[in-house]
Design a protein around this motif. Structure first.
Motif, PDB file in Angstrom:
ATOM      1  N   LEU A  32       0.833  -1.210   0.000  1.00  0.00           N
ATOM      2  CA  LEU A  32       0.000   0.000   0.000  1.00  0.00           C
ATOM      3  C   LEU A  32       0.864   1.256   0.000  1.00  0.00           C
ATOM      4  N   ALA A  33       1.893   1.221   0.823  1.00  0.00           N
ATOM      5  CA  ALA A  33       2.733   2.410   0.987  1.00  0.00           C
ATOM      6  C   ALA A  33       3.517   2.717  -0.286  1.00  0.00           C
ATOM      7  N   ALA A  54       2.641   1.990  -3.318  1.00  0.00           N
ATOM      8  CA  ALA A  54       1.807   1.999  -4.510  1.00  0.00           C
ATOM      9  C   ALA A  54       2.007   3.267  -5.337  1.00  0.00           C
ATOM     10  N   ASP A  55       2.144   3.084  -6.614  1.00  0.00           N
ATOM     11  CA  ASP A  55       2.393   4.203  -7.503  1.00  0.00           C
ATOM     12  C   ASP A  55       1.515   4.048  -8.744  1.00  0.00           C
ATOM     13  N   LEU A  56       0.692   5.046  -9.004  1.00  0.00           N
ATOM     14  CA  LEU A  56      -0.240   4.971 -10.133  1.00  0.00           C
ATOM     15  C   LEU A  56       0.518   4.820 -11.452  1.00  0.00           C
ATOM     16  N   LYS A  57       0.063   3.843 -12.235  1.00  0.00           N
ATOM     17  CA  LYS A  57       0.708   3.616 -13.523  1.00  0.00           C
ATOM     18  C   LYS A  57      -0.361   3.734 -14.614  1.00  0.00           C
ATOM     19  N   VAL A  58      -0.149   4.632 -15.532  1.00  0.00           N
ATOM     20  CA  VAL A  58      -1.100   4.804 -16.625  1.00  0.00           C
ATOM     21  C   VAL A  58      -0.379   4.531 -17.943  1.00  0.00           C
ATOM     22  N   GLN A  59      -0.893   3.550 -18.688  1.00  0.00           N
ATOM     23  CA  GLN A  59      -0.259   3.210 -19.956  1.00  0.00           C
ATOM     24  C   GLN A  59      -1.304   3.154 -21.060  1.00  0.00           C
ATOM     25  N   THR A  60      -0.907   3.526 -22.238  1.00  0.00           N
ATOM     26  CA  THR A  60      -1.814   3.333 -23.366  1.00  0.00           C
ATOM     27  C   THR A  60      -1.435   2.041 -24.065  1.00  0.00           C
ATOM     28  N   VAL A  61      -2.446   1.385 -24.584  1.00  0.00           N
ATOM     29  CA  VAL A  61      -2.218   0.129 -25.285  1.00  0.00           C
ATOM     30  C   VAL A  61      -2.239   0.414 -26.783  1.00  0.00           C
ATOM     31  N   MET A 119       2.650  -1.562 -24.687  1.00  0.00           N
ATOM     32  CA  MET A 119       2.192  -0.613 -23.665  1.00  0.00           C
ATOM     33  C   MET A 119       3.150   0.568 -23.640  1.00  0.00           C
ATOM     34  N   LEU A 129       1.845   6.751 -20.181  1.00  0.00           N
ATOM     35  CA  LEU A 129       1.148   7.988 -20.527  1.00  0.00           C
ATOM     36  C   LEU A 129       1.461   8.975 -19.410  1.00  0.00           C
ATOM     37  N   ALA A 142       0.527  11.092 -16.931  1.00  0.00           N
ATOM     38  CA  ALA A 142      -0.774  11.327 -16.295  1.00  0.00           C
ATOM     39  C   ALA A 142      -0.856  12.746 -15.717  1.00  0.00           C
TER      40      ALA A 142
END
Lengths: 385, 71
Positions: free
Chosen positions: B46-47, B49-56, B66, B69, B71
């Protein structure tokens, strides 16, 4: 400047208004009064200016109003409507101050005939998919409690993606968002959405899929009512959330998806666990874990105690029984003891050799013998004949 | 790869077993130790955790790629 109409004004005074002040006051009055509204009417005299703006009049049997549509909105409406075309227009009343004219500022224009066609197509697809069971509640899958990877089918340029990312960052930052870019309105949107949805099934480790877009007019959302899009959505192998447009619009993908969210933000809320809640349940589990072990240990001790108690109980029962037995035996022994008989006043005669003298013949005249009484012996002699 | 979901599910199971009456004391201790390790792992996850945004993206040959992106 107060808007007041005084009837006792006889001559111009310092209070005299300029024309601009008048039209400006009227503009504020008119534009402050109305929210955007849909109006139905017949278009006449539509003129396309060099600037790209459209000017036309909208009328019904009794009245007419001047309308203006800016270039950006006009381009989206397609070709200028021919005279006599029946249309729905979305807009707000306003004032064109330069001419002091009341006018209707139009942002959307849809021929009623097109509207009718779109509506008929919507009804056809809806009835068809309903018959096939695509809206069946029994088909609905539940969303995973803790989704780690989300597929998001939307336009990467749209507000929907930004909203979803914002919610994800706040709610469950550990999530991975796989965005599949797709046109969501206009030409090619249906094909793009279908392809994107098919692609979702080829992604490894996806927990659920959000398909959607931000709010738009009814005609901007038509791709989400398309039969092909609905079927592609139904074929997605992971649970799906449809989030199309504003809260009041319902599209057919909303009916096909496992869950309908009113907005893309709401979809992200539904899709993602709240890290605060998960932290709370971890705390709760930690407490239960400690309590569980403590309880188990206590239980162990209690068992040992109980076993001890039982052992003791069993032992004392045996002892008690023994004690009773011993007492009884002792009592019997006691009763059998000759000493108790002597207590009652009897005496036992014994010869010099200690032999008990039981018969007359054993007593020899003049011979000594001994009498045992309760507290000892007494020397005695048989009387001579 | 285990996930927080796995950790939580296993923790639930461990706690349920610990709370039941019929677990042996040494089993209870083993479960407890595993539970503590799972708790720690989940909290660390949890600590960090890092948001990962990828386009396919689909390549011409049909392969999926992938791409991160911003964000």
């Amino acid at each position: 400047m107060a808007l007041s109409f005084q009837t006792d004004l006889i001559s111009p005074t310092d209070d005299v208004w300029s024309v601009s002040q008048l039209t400006n006051a009227a503009k504020r009055l008119v534009e402050g009064e109305f929210m955007p509204m849909w109006v139905r009417g017949e278009v006449v005299e539509c003129r396309v200016w060099k600037s790209g703006h459209w000017y036309f009049k909208l009328r019904d049997a009794a009245s007419q109003v001047s309308c203006c549509m800016w270039k950006r909105d006009a381009e989206r409406a397609g070709k200028p409507p021919a005279d006599g075309t029946e249309v729905f227009v979305l807009g707000r009343p306003g004032m064109y101050e330069v001419k002091g004219e009341f006018q209707f500022n139009v942002s959307k224009l849809i021929p009623t005939a097109a509207m009718g066609r779109a509506q008929r197509e919507l009804e056809r697809v809806k009835a068809l998919l309903h018959r096939e069971g695509l809206f069946d509640p029994a088909r609905k899958r539940t969303l995973p409690e803790l989704a780690a990877t989300l597929a998001v089918v939307t336009s990467t340029a749209g507000a929907a993606l930004r909203d979803i990312i914002n919610v994800a960052r706040r709610r469950w930052p550990g999530v991975r968002l796989l965005v599949i870019d797709a046109r969501v309105q206009g030409e090619g949107a249906v094909d793009a959405l279908v392809q994107a949805l098919r692609l979702v099934n080829r992604l490894p480790e996806v927990d659920l899929c959000i398909v959607g877009r931000g709010g738009g007019g009814r005609e901007d959302l038509v791709a989400f009512n398309a039969e092909a899009v609905c079927r592609a959505l139904a074929a997605v192998r992971v649970p799906t959330i449809s989030a199309v447009g504003h809260e009041t619009d319902i599209s057919l993908t909303d009916l096909v998806a496992d869950v309908r969210a009113p907005t893309p933000s709401a979809a992200a809320e539904l899709a993602l666990a709240d890290q605060r809640e998960v932290r709370r349940s971890l705390d709760d589990l930690a407490a239960r874990l400690a309590g569980g072990l403590a309880g188990r240990t206590r239980l162990g001790l209690e068992r040992v105690d109980r076993a001890g108690d039982r052992l003791q109980g069993a032992m004392s029962a045996v002892l008690e029984r023994r004690r009773h037995l011993l007492a009884r035996v002792a009592a019997q022994l006691d009763a059998l003891s000759p000493l108790r008989v002597l207590d009652r006043g009897y005496a036992v005669p014994t010869g010099p050799d200690g032999h008990v003298l039981k018969r007359r013949s054993e007593f020899v005249a003049g011979a000594p013998f001994s009498l045992r009484v309760a507290d000892g012996s007494v020397a005695a002699r048989v009387e001579p004949r | 790869m285990t996930t927080i979901a796995d950790d939580l599910a296993r923790l639930e199971e461990i706690v349920r077993r610990l709370e039941a009456d019929d677990v042996e004391l040494d089993t209870a201790l083993t479960l407890f130790e595993e539970g503590v390790a799972r708790l720690r792992a989940a909290r660390e996850r949890l600590a960090s955790a890092d948001l990962k945004v990828q386009t396919v993206l689909e390549e011409a040959d049909g392969e999926l790629r992938m791409q991160d992106l911003d964000a």
